[in-house]
Design a protein around this motif. Structure first.
Motif, PDB file in Angstrom:
ATOM      1  N   GLY A 190       0.790  -1.217   0.000  1.00 15.88           N
ATOM      2  CA  GLY A 190       0.000   0.000   0.000  1.00 15.88           C
ATOM      3  C   GLY A 190       0.827   1.273   0.000  1.00 15.88           C
ATOM      4  N   HIS A 191       2.134   1.137  -0.004  1.00 22.84           N
ATOM      5  CA  HIS A 191       3.020   2.299  -0.112  1.00 22.84           C
ATOM      6  C   HIS A 191       4.253   1.873  -0.895  1.00 22.84           C
ATOM      7  N   THR A 192       4.885   2.817  -1.556  1.00 22.83           N
ATOM      8  CA  THR A 192       5.944   2.500  -2.514  1.00 22.83           C
ATOM      9  C   THR A 192       7.294   2.313  -1.850  1.00 22.83           C
ATOM     10  N   ARG A 193       7.597   3.176  -0.895  1.00 27.10           N
ATOM     11  CA  ARG A 193       8.902   3.132  -0.238  1.00 27.10           C
ATOM     12  C   ARG A 193       8.865   2.135   0.923  1.00 27.10           C
ATOM     13  N   ALA A 194       9.961   1.435   1.147  1.00 28.52           N
ATOM     14  CA  ALA A 194       9.991   0.361   2.143  1.00 28.52           C
ATOM     15  C   ALA A 194      10.611   0.827   3.452  1.00 28.52           C
ATOM     16  N   TYR A 195      10.050   0.358   4.558  1.00 32.91           N
ATOM     17  CA  TYR A 195      10.647   0.548   5.873  1.00 32.91           C
ATOM     18  C   TYR A 195      11.435  -0.697   6.228  1.00 32.91           C
ATOM     19  N   LEU A 196      12.560  -0.497   6.899  1.00 35.72           N
ATOM     20  CA  LEU A 196      13.380  -1.623   7.351  1.00 35.72           C
ATOM     21  C   LEU A 196      13.773  -1.388   8.805  1.00 35.72           C
ATOM     22  N   LYS A 197      13.272  -2.238   9.666  1.00 41.00           N
ATOM     23  CA  LYS A 197      13.518  -2.112  11.105  1.00 41.00           C
ATOM     24  C   LYS A 197      14.878  -2.702  11.454  1.00 41.00           C
ATOM     25  N   ILE A 198      15.756  -1.856  12.009  1.00 36.81           N
ATOM     26  CA  ILE A 198      17.095  -2.327  12.381  1.00 36.81           C
ATOM     27  C   ILE A 198      17.320  -2.291  13.888  1.00 36.81           C
ATOM     28  N   GLN A 199      16.420  -1.652  14.625  1.00 37.31           N
ATOM     29  CA  GLN A 199      16.622  -1.465  16.055  1.00 37.31           C
ATOM     30  C   GLN A 199      15.256  -1.325  16.708  1.00 37.31           C
ATOM     31  N   ASP A 200      15.165  -1.707  17.972  1.00 34.15           N
ATOM     32  CA  ASP A 200      13.912  -1.563  18.717  1.00 34.15           C
ATOM     33  C   ASP A 200      14.259  -1.277  20.175  1.00 34.15           C
ATOM     34  N   GLY A 201      13.295  -0.697  20.889  1.00 40.44           N
ATOM     35  CA  GLY A 201      13.504  -0.416  22.306  1.00 40.44           C
ATOM     36  C   GLY A 201      14.387   0.789  22.562  1.00 40.44           C
ATOM     37  N   CYS A 202      14.440   1.206  23.825  1.00 40.98           N
ATOM     38  CA  CYS A 202      15.192   2.414  24.175  1.00 40.98           C
ATOM     39  C   CYS A 202      15.689   2.342  25.607  1.00 40.98           C
ATOM     40  N   ASN A 203      16.953   2.722  25.809  1.00 39.66           N
ATOM     41  CA  ASN A 203      17.553   2.754  27.143  1.00 39.66           C
ATOM     42  C   ASN A 203      17.553   4.148  27.755  1.00 39.66           C
ATOM     43  N   ARG A 204      17.045   5.128  27.018  1.00 40.11           N
ATOM     44  CA  ARG A 204      16.965   6.484  27.551  1.00 40.11           C
ATOM     45  C   ARG A 204      15.864   6.562  28.603  1.00 40.11           C
ATOM     46  N   LYS A 205      15.935   7.586  29.422  1.00 43.22           N
ATOM     47  CA  LYS A 205      14.953   7.734  30.496  1.00 43.22           C
ATOM     48  C   LYS A 205      14.340   9.127  30.478  1.00 43.22           C
ATOM     49  N   CYS A 206      13.921   9.571  29.299  1.00 46.74           N
ATOM     50  CA  CYS A 206      13.266  10.877  29.191  1.00 46.74           C
ATOM     51  C   CYS A 206      12.046  10.887  30.094  1.00 46.74           C
ATOM     52  N   LEU A 210      16.880  20.886  -9.907  1.00 42.46           N
ATOM     53  CA  LEU A 210      16.594  19.519 -10.334  1.00 42.46           C
ATOM     54  C   LEU A 210      16.574  18.570  -9.136  1.00 42.46           C
ATOM     55  N   GLN A 211      15.550  17.705  -9.075  1.00 45.92           N
ATOM     56  CA  GLN A 211      15.383  16.767  -7.972  1.00 45.92           C
ATOM     57  C   GLN A 211      15.082  15.373  -8.514  1.00 45.92           C
ATOM     58  N   GLU A 212      15.515  14.354  -7.765  1.00 42.06           N
ATOM     59  CA  GLU A 212      15.111  12.981  -8.066  1.00 42.06           C
ATOM     60  C   GLU A 212      13.879  12.660  -7.241  1.00 42.06           C
ATOM     61  N   ALA A 213      12.831  12.145  -7.902  1.00 44.60           N
ATOM     62  CA  ALA A 213      11.581  11.844  -7.203  1.00 44.60           C
ATOM     63  C   ALA A 213      11.148  10.414  -7.497  1.00 44.60           C
ATOM     64  N   ILE A 214      10.328   9.874  -6.578  1.00 47.67           N
ATOM     65  CA  ILE A 214       9.683   8.575  -6.776  1.00 47.67           C
ATOM     66  C   ILE A 214       8.189   8.817  -6.956  1.00 47.67           C
ATOM     67  N   LEU A 215       7.590   8.114  -7.920  1.00 41.41           N
ATOM     68  CA  LEU A 215       6.153   8.209  -8.129  1.00 41.41           C
ATOM     69  C   LEU A 215       5.447   7.244  -7.182  1.00 41.41           C
ATOM     70  N   GLU A 216       4.632   7.795  -6.300  1.00 42.85           N
ATOM     71  CA  GLU A 216       3.902   7.000  -5.315  1.00 42.85           C
ATOM     72  C   GLU A 216       2.652   6.381  -5.941  1.00 42.85           C
ATOM     73  N   SER A 217       2.046   5.435  -5.221  1.00 47.76           N
ATOM     74  CA  SER A 217       0.876   4.725  -5.737  1.00 47.76           C
ATOM     75  C   SER A 217      -0.343   5.630  -5.875  1.00 47.76           C
ATOM     76  N   ASP A 218      -0.373   6.745  -5.139  1.00 49.51           N
ATOM     77  CA  ASP A 218      -1.505   7.666  -5.233  1.00 49.51           C
ATOM     78  C   ASP A 218      -1.264   8.782  -6.256  1.00 49.51           C
ATOM     79  N   GLY A 219      -0.168   8.641  -7.039  1.00 48.71           N
ATOM     80  CA  GLY A 219       0.127   9.641  -8.056  1.00 48.71           C
ATOM     81  C   GLY A 219       0.956  10.806  -7.568  1.00 48.71           C
ATOM     82  N   ARG A 220       1.269  10.821  -6.274  1.00 50.49           N
ATOM     83  CA  ARG A 220       2.103  11.901  -5.749  1.00 50.49           C
ATOM     84  C   ARG A 220       3.578  11.576  -5.967  1.00 50.49           C
TER      85      ARG A 220
END
Length: 430
Positions: free
Chosen positions: A135-151, A370-380
């Protein structure tokens, strides 16, 4: 067998939804359209703010009401921290927190087939492999999870746990898989990307980026939000690579030294300013995004204006502004909510207006370049430096394909109230 997903919150959740569906798709499941009935519904929740919690509950209730025959499963961060609250909603079939999320497809398959289909039980947060975007053109890739910070304001460590990193070689294998399957953009995601560690325990984020860039020939690379201390010379040197998108989202949260200290953030406004200035000096067309929390306990108008002044000075192209809300179990919870709701709302709207102004300034400077663009599935179109919009000549779409790279020139834009501008592009003349 039809299934629907409702995904809220961060890009981690969107990647994980793609991962859940990829397993079920291999077993014959397909996505139901918006108006189509589904046998199963998965709500993948967020819990970053009180507003997010309210939205979670509304979506769950609406899913049950609009699909009375479907089995509704709830997972994600809100499912991890407030499981009993969700289980009390009539019509919820089951609730699986983040530590059980990777087992959810197998639970659905067991229900579908009426018995045990797999003895696979895993708490591996990186068990999703060979995941293509849905449902979207660009891919997400999870490389890390969780957090040791204490904000002091943040509930996410209780929802995602302590920091863990995906296997180095596995990440590279997934990058190759995505590129080989024609994915134009790969966005690395994690709760705290810069924390990424090698199996030896040493910090390895920059090493990983360098190895990824050595692989990339077709796909381009984008990183999601990264903490201020991790924006240094090493990262900026790597961003010089032609396939690395000139884009950084670096959360400020507050421009006040006093408030940052109360938030338990690990940087000073001056050090933040210096890092951003170095980045902009190296890449004048860099798209800079940030987050800001307004109305944190003790924030007076003076501290708020310190934040607004820094955001204006550094020229962020996009500001995500959030009103502070008390999060259960955080160290800031006992302090209470000292800033009136109306005042927090005013400050959020003020920063949204500033964001729209700064975004228009950035767009103006991009016109003609000049810019490089990707055409999304919704035409954007989405450019490498995160401008979004449409081709001015609609006839040009007849010759293009979703996911295709095209060279474009921004020609104009439309200002939308308190939102990112909508760009108009021309194809580069041949």
């Amino acid at each position: 067998m039809k299934i629907k997903f409702h995904t809220l919150g961060c890009r981690l959740n969107f990647f994980e939804t793609d991962g859940l569906y990829s397993i079920l798709k291999d077993k014959g499941f397909s996505l139901a359209s918006q108006n189509e009935e589904a046998e199963y519904i998965v709500v993948n929740t967020c819990t970053v703010t009180n507003k997010a919690d309210v939205k979670n509950r509304n979506i769950i209730r609406n899913a049950i009401r609009e699909n009375p025959r479907a089995k509704v499963y709830v997972t994600g961060c809100y499912a991890q921290t407030d499981k009993q609250t969700i289980e009390a909603i009539p019509g919820v079939a089951a609730v699986y927190g983040n530590d059980e999320k990777s087992n959810l497809p197998y639970k659905i398959l067991e229900d579908w087939e009426g018995g045990l289909v797999s003895s696979k039980i895993t708490t591996d947060r990186f068990s999703y492999s060979d995941v293509l975007p849905e449902g979207h053109t660009r891919a997400y890739l999870k490389i890390q999870d969780g957090c040791n910070r204490k904000c002091s304001y943040c509930k996410i460590p209780s929802a995602r746990g302590l920091g863990v990193s995906r296997n180095y070689q596995d990440v590279l294998d997934q990058v190759r898989f995505l590129q080989d399957n024609g994915v134009g953009e790969i966005q690395l995601t994690g709760v705290n990307l810069g924390w990424y560690k090698l199996e030896s325990g040493e910090k390895g984020f920059l090493n990983l980026l360098e190895s990824i860039l050595n692989i990339l020939e077709y796909s381009r690379l984008r990183i999601s939000s990264i903490e201020p201390p991790d924006v240094g010379e090493g990262l900026l040197d790597l961003m010089s690579h032609s396939r690395f998108c000139k884009f950084i989202h670096i959360p400020l949260q507050s421009g006040s030294r006093k408030i940052l200290k109360a938030m338990k953030r690990t940087y000073h406004p001056d050090s933040f300013r210096l890092r951003v200035q170095k980045a902009k000096m190296k890449f004048p067309d860099l798209f800079l995004g940030t987050d800001a929390i307004v109305g944190f306990p003790g924030e007076t108008e003076v501290e708020y204006l310190e934040t607004k002044s820094m955001l204006t000075e550094l020229g962020f192209a996009k500001i995500h502004a959030f009103p502070y809300s008390i999060r259960k179990g955080t160290s800031a919870e006992p302090v209470g909510d000292t800033v009136p709701g109306d005042e927090k709302k005013r400050r959020v709207l003020d920063l949204m207006s500033l964001s729209a102004e700064l975004n228009a300034n950035y767009a103006t400077k991009s016109i003609g370049n000049l810019q490089e663009a990707i055409l999304e599935s919704d035409g954007r179109l989405v450019t490498a430096n995160y401008l979004k919009g449409h081709l001015q000549n609609k006839d040009d779409y007849k010759y293009l394909h979703t996911g295709q790279f095209i060279d474009v020139v921004p020609t104009n834009f439309t200002k939308l109230p308190n939102k990112e501008v909508e760009m108009q592009f021309n194809l580069r003349a041949s």
